[in-house]
Design a protein around this motif. Structure first.
Motif, PDB file in Angstrom:
ATOM      1  N   GLU A 213      -9.794  -5.757  -5.084  1.00 36.11           N
ATOM      2  CA  GLU A 213      -9.657  -5.741  -3.628  1.00 36.11           C
ATOM      3  C   GLU A 213      -9.415  -4.307  -3.169  1.00 36.11           C
ATOM      4  O   GLU A 213      -8.629  -3.573  -3.771  1.00 36.11           O
TER       5      GLU A 213
ATOM      6  N   CYS B 286      -4.320  -4.199  -4.964  1.00 32.35           N
ATOM      7  CA  CYS B 286      -5.277  -3.555  -4.064  1.00 32.35           C
ATOM      8  C   CYS B 286      -5.433  -2.098  -4.472  1.00 32.35           C
ATOM      9  O   CYS B 286      -4.544  -1.514  -5.104  1.00 32.35           O
TER      10      CYS B 286
ATOM     11  N   THR C  88     -11.871 -10.080   4.492  1.00 28.83           N
ATOM     12  CA  THR C  88     -11.057  -9.683   3.336  1.00 28.83           C
ATOM     13  C   THR C  88      -9.900  -8.790   3.764  1.00 28.83           C
ATOM     14  O   THR C  88      -8.739  -9.014   3.381  1.00 28.83           O
TER      15      THR C  88
END
Length: 644
Positions: free
Chosen positions: A279, A260, A463
């Motif tokens: 992400e 991430c 998400t």
């Protein structure tokens, strides 16, 4: 007459008087004799054993040895033994008067400068370089007389190298060493997270900062600033995306291991993450700041919004009036002492600092009585005295916002796990801190509802929700406590699927290597004895020995992974203040597969504070006097300041 003097005994008063040693005495005999303090010329020596006065004119020691030999035979023998061991060395009467002349070689060594290749010279030079980088001091400090005098006092033999030597030789060498250590750390990382942001220096030069976050094999959470690189191109999403990919490639980091990226809410950052298909987690600090600003801008009716803006404006003017006047600051200190208030200064709002407006309001409310007293006494500032309506509005705002920023500070750390706290914090906001309570004014309720609505909308997209649920699951303190009931089954299935992928992907190369090693035949040409091996005679037991199957490291099945995950979820929950990384360090052997999930998700930072820290360090380096530093030098200095 001489014999009578030798037999003369000191009086009791003389005996009790402290005896002083012989000045400049080098003979061993003076260990047993001394002089009265009043005997300044030291003519009458007194025996320390029998306290008899022995004449010793011109420091002659013949009478002293004779007395010791005739009266104190045992001490005389000891003195003679000491004399025989001296071999010409001088023995003083007391350790206080022991002097030794240094040798010529030793004296010259104390004033001869160190060789530049000597170990001591290298150590001091390296320490000065470390001070310049870690302390963010300018390189020209080595040319200042005060610093040179300091080093000269600490070690006179050290000769300070030139400023050019430090900037061209020492700092690049230190950067290469530190970069090699960071590369070694990140090379073995399976999962990592990033924080990134853009910043403009005092010289209006744009820089992009990238910080990596990962968990080591010993369960230590690490953060390393990879670069603060010059970024002169347009700050579009496509160029940012390409710049981030180039940065990862320069460090040998694979995108498939990136979990991430935590960024602020700038449009170009969001676009860059989408183009790279990475992400992204929105920074909690920025989100909370935007939630408050949007709530205050959207207050209804318009009269309430105007009243709040006026009250905040009055607060800013009062703080500015005290910040720009020493007389008012002095009177404020007197008023604080008279009213028994804390000796605190007023706080100025900074648009770039999270929560600075709330801190300004809270400090203003704390010092309101002292501030009003000073303003009323000043004819030119009486119009700044806040009305009771302004104070009521500020108190309502402070009541709604004060608890929020404590969580921002707590979630901004980079040395402990923070991402798994987001779900519990949002749950706490919804059920306690931002919920309706008795005594809340209409303004307090409106602010709470607006902030809560904004956060729920932004953090509950699919998400982000999946990412936070996985991070919470990997934290042994929370697990599934803050998940919705309808999502528990889905999160379990996702966790199992990810663990199956991790286990299968990590064991395949190892098993292939072992199979290749076991199947490769030995080279007979290297050992001639192996070409014609002798047949070994079997014993009886060899007929009953079973063939040993080669050990294979089988991949855990999906059922075993589900079982381990179920056992982890059923394990006792530790205290909420327990360090989750320390817990995993102790229980990794019990849950070795689920531990991989923890290392993947618990390294994610909840805020982009690491980038802000990098920019703070950059601001301390690129000062007014150092605004012409080259971008490459800035990158090296920031890297060393944050990673040393």
């Amino acid at each position: 007459m001489e014999a009578e003097k030798c037999l003369q005994k000191a009086t009791p008063a003389q005996v009790t008087e402290k005896l002083v040693p012989k000045r400049g005495g080098t003979s061993v005999i003076w260990l047993q004799f001394g002089f009265k303090t009043s005997d300044t010329e030291q003519k009458e020596a007194i025996c320390k054993l029998c306290h008899r006065i022995i004449p010793a004119p011109d420091a002659n020691t013949t009478n002293l040895f004779y007395h010791l030999k005739k009266v104190h035979e045992q001490e005389y023998t000891i003195i003679q033994q000491i004399r025989s061991k001296e071999s010409g060395g001088a023995v003083v009467a007391s350790s206080e008067n022991k002097y030794s002349q240094p040798k010529i070689k030793q004296s010259l060594a104390q004033c001869t400068p160190y060789e530049k290749t000597s170990q001591r010279h290298k150590q001091i030079t390296c320490a000065i370089s470390h001070y310049i980088c870690k302390g963010m001091a300018p390189v020209y400090v080595v040319e200042k007389d005060s610093f040179r005098n300091l080093v000269k006092v600490l070690d006179p033999r050290y000769v300070m190298p030139s400023r050019k030597h430090f900037s061209k030789v020492e700092l690049p060498r230190l950067y290469d060493e530190c970069r090699a250590e960071v590369e070694k750390d990140v090379s073995s990382v399976l999962h990592y997270a990033l924080t990134t942001d853009l910043w403009t220096s005092r010289a209006t030069q744009p820089y992009m900062s990238i910080t990596i976050h990962f968990i080591r094999s010993d369960w230590t959470l690490c953060a390393r600033c990879l670069q603060t690189s010059y970024f002169p191109e347009d700050h579009t999403g496509a160029l940012l995306a390409q710049g981030l990919r180039d940065a990862l490639e320069s460090w040998g980091l694979q995108e498939c291991h990136l979990v991430c990226v935590t960024t602020d809410n700038a449009t170009n950052n969001i676009s860059a993450m989408e183009l790279n298909e990475w992400e992204r987690l929105q920074c909690f600090g920025h989100r909370l700041q935007l939630a408050i600003e949007n709530t205050l801008k959207g207050l209804t009716p318009a009269s309430t919004k105007q009243a709040v803006e006026r009250a905040v404006g009055v607060c800013k003017k009062v703080v500015s009036a005290f910040s720009n006047s020493w007389n008012r600051k002095r009177e404020l200190t007197k008023a604080q002492a008279a009213l028994g208030l804390p000796q605190h200064q007023l706080i100025t709002e900074s648009p770039t600092r999270w929560g600075s407006r709330q801190l300004m309001i809270a400090r203003f409310l704390e010092q309101e009585k002292a501030v009003s007293q000073v303003l009323l006494a000043d004819k030119k500032a009486r119009h700044l005295v806040p009305s009771w309506q302004d104070m009521a509005l500020l108190e309502s705002l402070n009541k709604a916002l004060a608890p929020l920023f404590e969580f921002t500070d707590a979630l901004s750390g980079e040395k402990y796990v923070s991402v798994s706290f987001l779900k519990p914090v949002l749950h706490l906001f919804n059920n306690d801190i931002l919920s309706r309570k008795d005594g809340d004014t209409e303004l307090t309720q409106a602010v709470k509802e607006g902030v809560l609505k904004y956060l729920n909308e932004k953090y509950y997209d699919p998400t982000t929700d999946n990412l936070l649920d996985m991070a919470t699951l990997a934290d042994p303190r929370f697990k599934m406590a803050y998940m919705k009931e309808e999502r528990i089954g889905f999160i379990k299935m996702r966790a199992v699927a990810e663990l199956v992928g991790m286990v299968g992907g990590s064991t395949a190369p190892e098993s292939a290597q072992r199979a290749a090693a076991s199947s490769s035949p030995p080279a007979a040409e290297e050992d001639p004895e192996l070409t014609h091996p002798t047949k070994k005679k079997k014993n009886l037991g060899s007929y009953f020995k079973k063939a040993v199957q080669p050990s294979t490291h089988s991949t855990p099945s999906r059922a075993s992974i589900e079982l381990e995950l179920s056992m982890y979820l059923q394990a006792p929950v530790p205290d909420s203040e327990t360090d989750p990384l320390e817990w995993w360090k102790q229980h990794e052997l019990n849950f070795p597969i689920v531990a991989r999930l923890a290392k993947k998700y618990l390294c994610i930072p909840a805020t982009s504070s690491s980038s802000e820290r990098a920019f703070s360090a950059s601001g301390n380096i690129i000062t007014c006097k150092r605004s012409c530093l080259k971008p490459n030098t800035v990158d090296q200095l920031v890297f060393l300041a944050l990673n040393l």
